[in-house]
Design a protein around this motif. Structure first.
Motif, PDB file in Angstrom:
ATOM      1  N   ALA A 108      75.332 -14.017 -20.819  1.00  0.00           N
ATOM      2  CA  ALA A 108      74.368 -13.231 -21.607  1.00  0.00           C
ATOM      3  C   ALA A 108      74.438 -13.647 -23.070  1.00  0.00           C
ATOM      4  O   ALA A 108      75.521 -13.947 -23.589  1.00  0.00           O
ATOM      5  N   ASP A 109      73.282 -13.644 -23.728  1.00  0.00           N
ATOM      6  CA  ASP A 109      73.215 -14.107 -25.119  1.00  0.00           C
ATOM      7  C   ASP A 109      74.049 -13.223 -26.050  1.00  0.00           C
ATOM      8  O   ASP A 109      74.866 -13.712 -26.819  1.00  0.00           O
ATOM      9  N   PHE A 115      74.426 -14.268 -29.618  1.00  0.00           N
ATOM     10  CA  PHE A 115      74.923 -15.621 -29.898  1.00  0.00           C
ATOM     11  C   PHE A 115      73.856 -16.460 -30.618  1.00  0.00           C
ATOM     12  O   PHE A 115      74.140 -17.075 -31.649  1.00  0.00           O
ATOM     13  N   SER A 116      72.624 -16.452 -30.077  1.00  0.00           N
ATOM     14  CA  SER A 116      71.554 -17.283 -30.665  1.00  0.00           C
ATOM     15  C   SER A 116      71.266 -16.856 -32.101  1.00  0.00           C
ATOM     16  O   SER A 116      71.070 -17.703 -32.983  1.00  0.00           O
ATOM     17  N   LYS A 118      73.344 -15.468 -34.171  1.00  0.00           N
ATOM     18  CA  LYS A 118      74.473 -15.906 -35.001  1.00  0.00           C
ATOM     19  C   LYS A 118      74.322 -17.388 -35.369  1.00  0.00           C
ATOM     20  O   LYS A 118      74.556 -17.786 -36.510  1.00  0.00           O
ATOM     21  N   VAL A 119      73.918 -18.190 -34.380  1.00  0.00           N
ATOM     22  CA  VAL A 119      73.728 -19.626 -34.636  1.00  0.00           C
ATOM     23  C   VAL A 119      72.650 -19.827 -35.694  1.00  0.00           C
ATOM     24  O   VAL A 119      72.833 -20.606 -36.640  1.00  0.00           O
ATOM     25  N   MET A 120      71.536 -19.091 -35.571  1.00  0.00           N
ATOM     26  CA  MET A 120      70.446 -19.282 -36.517  1.00  0.00           C
ATOM     27  C   MET A 120      70.837 -18.822 -37.927  1.00  0.00           C
ATOM     28  O   MET A 120      70.429 -19.435 -38.912  1.00  0.00           O
ATOM     29  N   ARG A 169      73.856 -19.004 -39.154  1.00  0.00           N
ATOM     30  CA  ARG A 169      74.701 -20.091 -39.677  1.00  0.00           C
ATOM     31  C   ARG A 169      73.858 -21.279 -40.118  1.00  0.00           C
ATOM     32  O   ARG A 169      74.156 -21.930 -41.112  1.00  0.00           O
ATOM     33  N   ILE A 170      72.801 -21.557 -39.369  1.00  0.00           N
ATOM     34  CA  ILE A 170      71.924 -22.681 -39.729  1.00  0.00           C
ATOM     35  C   ILE A 170      71.220 -22.396 -41.058  1.00  0.00           C
ATOM     36  O   ILE A 170      71.154 -23.266 -41.932  1.00  0.00           O
ATOM     37  N   ALA A 206      73.651 -22.796 -43.854  1.00  0.00           N
ATOM     38  CA  ALA A 206      73.929 -24.217 -44.095  1.00  0.00           C
ATOM     39  C   ALA A 206      72.769 -24.867 -44.841  1.00  0.00           C
ATOM     40  O   ALA A 206      72.979 -25.680 -45.748  1.00  0.00           O
ATOM     41  N   GLN A 207      71.535 -24.464 -44.480  1.00  0.00           N
ATOM     42  CA  GLN A 207      70.356 -25.029 -45.159  1.00  0.00           C
ATOM     43  C   GLN A 207      70.344 -24.631 -46.636  1.00  0.00           C
ATOM     44  O   GLN A 207      70.056 -25.447 -47.504  1.00  0.00           O
ATOM     45  N   ARG A 232      72.928 -23.773 -48.439  1.00  0.00           N
ATOM     46  CA  ARG A 232      74.025 -24.478 -49.110  1.00  0.00           C
ATOM     47  C   ARG A 232      73.616 -25.916 -49.435  1.00  0.00           C
ATOM     48  O   ARG A 232      73.855 -26.411 -50.536  1.00  0.00           O
ATOM     49  N   VAL A 256      67.861 -22.927 -28.819  1.00  0.00           N
ATOM     50  CA  VAL A 256      69.192 -22.292 -28.743  1.00  0.00           C
ATOM     51  C   VAL A 256      69.181 -21.231 -27.648  1.00  0.00           C
ATOM     52  O   VAL A 256      70.078 -21.188 -26.800  1.00  0.00           O
ATOM     53  N   GLN A 288      71.679 -21.879 -24.506  1.00  0.00           N
ATOM     54  CA  GLN A 288      72.990 -21.340 -24.865  1.00  0.00           C
ATOM     55  C   GLN A 288      73.876 -21.057 -23.643  1.00  0.00           C
ATOM     56  O   GLN A 288      75.060 -21.361 -23.652  1.00  0.00           O
ATOM     57  N   LEU A 319      74.896 -26.382 -34.475  1.00  0.00           N
ATOM     58  CA  LEU A 319      74.747 -26.729 -35.900  1.00  0.00           C
ATOM     59  C   LEU A 319      74.585 -28.237 -36.070  1.00  0.00           C
ATOM     60  O   LEU A 319      73.732 -28.706 -36.825  1.00  0.00           O
TER      61      LEU A 319
END
Lengths: 97, 181
Positions: free
Chosen positions: A17-18, A21-22, A24-26, A28-29, A32-33, A35, B23, B27, B54
């Motif tokens: 199950a997600d 998670f998805s 959280k990844v976005m 972080r992306i 990062a962008q 930064r 994603v 996932q 990432l």
């Protein structure tokens, strides 16, 4: 036995199950962008600052000022600006109707 | 070109929404693959999966031929290998295999327990054999796709699959015999 093993190995992996998670990844992306963008602007800013003493800024401004003043005194410039503004207004009116 | 590849093209053109869709779509399979690679360590598998996505986002412009999921697995597997080397999770050299049998393994024909048996047996395989078997069987990749994902020649991939299967055949009935006696 070999058939059993193939069946066992071929079973799809259990669904995970997600649970955010998805998302959280976005996040972080996006971080990062941001930064990366800040780093790029920082490097550009520092490079510009470092280059300042070597650039003929005063001479460039001295040369630009009379040109800009000359342009500001041209009636054609105002006519063109008014034409653009009228065109945009007419376009908006047509679009709304 | 399937849906994932189209989304990848959109993501490469700057669409974050397209990447978010990728994603969400992949996932579960990626986390499942990494969970097996990390021998059931869900937290580590999720960390690796995040790092994989990432890296995929940064390199999306480099995605070319093959399937998007295969490309994702290639990044994930290489991340796993780096982590395993750094933290010495398990030996990665060609001959090393963790041959420590788990005496608590139950021996019942029930399919759920057979899966637990399989996961425990998988954990005893060399990581490359574990990856090869998972990619080729559970994730349904062709040998060529799996070889590309693991960055090994086709012959090496086939050798990992065959040796992994042989070891599993040896491991699974031995548990049942042990329990029966």
């Amino acid at each position: 036995m070999i058939d059993d093993l193939n069946t066992l190995l071929g079973a799809p992996l259990p669904e995970i199950a997600d649970r955010g998670f998805s998302a959280k990844v976005m996040v972080r992306i996006e971080k990062a962008q941001r930064r990366d963008a800040m780093f790029t602007f920082g490097v550009l800013g520092l490079t510009a600052l470092a280059a300042m003493p070597f650039l003929p800024i005063v001479k460039t401004v001295d040369a630009l000022v009379p040109t800009l003043v000359g342009l500001a005194l041209q009636p054609g410039l105002y006519i063109a600006a008014a034409a653009i503004a009228l065109t945009l207004l007419a376009d908006r009116e047509l679009f709304q109707n | 070109m399937d849906e994932s590849e189209m989304l990848a093209r959109e993501a490469a053109a700057g669409s974050s929404a397209a990447f978010a869709a990728l994603v969400r779509k992949h996932q579960s399979a990626l986390r499942g693959f990494l969970m097996r690679m990390t021998r059931g360590n869900a937290a580590l598998a999720d960390d690796l999966a995040q790092e994989t996505f990432l890296e995929a986002f940064r390199k999306i412009g480099q995605f070319g031929k093959g399937t998007f999921f295969g490309w994702l697995c290639a990044i994930g597997y290489s991340r796993y290998l780096m982590e395993a080397r750094k933290k010495k999770l398990e030996p990665l050299d060609d001959e090393a295999e963790s041959g420590v049998a788990d005496d608590r393994t139950p021996a019942v024909d029930d399919s759920a327990i057979a899966r637990i048996d399989l996961e425990k047996a998988m954990a005893m395989l060399h990581p490359a054999q574990r990856a090869a078997l998972t990619l080729c069987f559970a994730l349904g990749m062709t040998n060529e796709e799996a070889a590309a994902a693991m960055n090994v020649p086709l012959g090496t991939l086939k050798s990992h699959v065959n040796r992994g299967r042989e070891k599993l055949i040896h491991l699974l009935p031995s548990w049942r015999i042990k329990e029966a006696t």
